[in-house]
Design an enzyme around this catalytic site. Sequence first.
Site, short mmCIF file in Angstrom:
data_model
loop_
_atom_site.label_atom_id
_atom_site.label_comp_id
_atom_site.label_asym_id
_atom_site.label_seq_id
_atom_site.Cartn_x
_atom_site.Cartn_y
_atom_site.Cartn_z
CB ALA A 1 3.09 2.86 -5.32
N GLY B 1 1.94 -0.24 -1.49
CA GLY B 1 0.91 -0.62 -2.46
C GLY B 1 0.83 -2.13 -2.67
CD GLU C 1 -1.80 0.96 0.23
OE1 GLU C 1 -0.80 1.14 -0.51
OE2 GLU C 1 -2.49 1.89 0.66
CD GLU D 1 2.57 3.13 2.14
OE1 GLU D 1 2.76 2.70 3.31
OE2 GLU D 1 1.86 2.55 1.31
#
Length: 258
Positions: free
Chosen positions: A66, A109, A112, A132
């Site tokens: 992300a 992300g 993911e 993260e």
Amino acid sequence: MTEYSNILVERRGRVGLVTLNRPEALNALNQATMEEVVAAVRAMDTDPGVGAVVITGSSKAFAAGADIKEMAFQGYMDMYAADWFRGWEDFTRLRIPTIAAVSGFALGGGCELAMMCDLIIAGDNAKFGQPEINLGVLPGMGGSQRLTRAVGKAKAMDLILTGRFIGAEEAERSGLVSRVVPAEDVVDEALKAGEIIASKSKPVAMAAKEAVNAAFETGLAQGVLFERRIFHSLFATEDQKEGMAAFTEKRQPEFKHR
Ligand code: CO8
């Protein structure tokens, strides 16, 4: 034709190809990219000319997570009110089969998003991780759940608690990726797999995807019953008649609903 700023969208035969295209940020997934990816794949989902979707990045990064710079100064209420990342749920509701073609970094992300796809084909230079914890957060796009289901508790805890990256070989050994190919071939291999899937009956492929995904949501007896009911229902389709007739007549099937 819709204009996008953060992705490239193409059709290769019957396969839709979405390429993440933010090289300056190693394809970090900001909100705008999420919205564009979801809009592009939703259009493909219902396009009768598309039978599978491939999502890829660059040779250096599938996606490095992300977008940290976009998130860094958000507060709890910003995250909560915007329901940050909720848009990705629409990606997981696609009915069409999806393939992640991963070269380079698939982190946070990015890992993911790859795990939201139905299968992952990795280049031999791929690096997967959920780092993260180094940022003072935890996976926020389903990583703690999907990684654990994909590789089991021991490996998921290892990756999520230490933040270490694993290479393509370890990812394949762990069950995270379905195939490892030379990095330069990863998109072609994914497109080939997509073309094979797209040559089948689209409603049957969608039903098969639904049945496999049910394995993650139900108990065994319920899942087996769900599969059997869908199996029975396919005998109402022209494509079942065609598939079985083609076998008997020793020819290739020509599915009507592709
Ligand atoms: N976000 C924003 N920018 C990024 C990101 C990112 N995730 N990753 C890389 N970039 C940028 C860098 O800042 C750099 O920009 P600039 O040139 O302007 O400084 C550019 O991309 C190139 O990156 P590097 O210079 O760092 O390239 P290296 O080859 O040296 O390193 C790495 C590559 C190892 C991938 C490194 O960039 C890195 O560690 N990136 C971050 C990886 C990471 O931590 N990802 C997880 C992000 S958090 C997440 O995904 C889930 C959060 C869940 C939140 C839940 C909310 C509901």
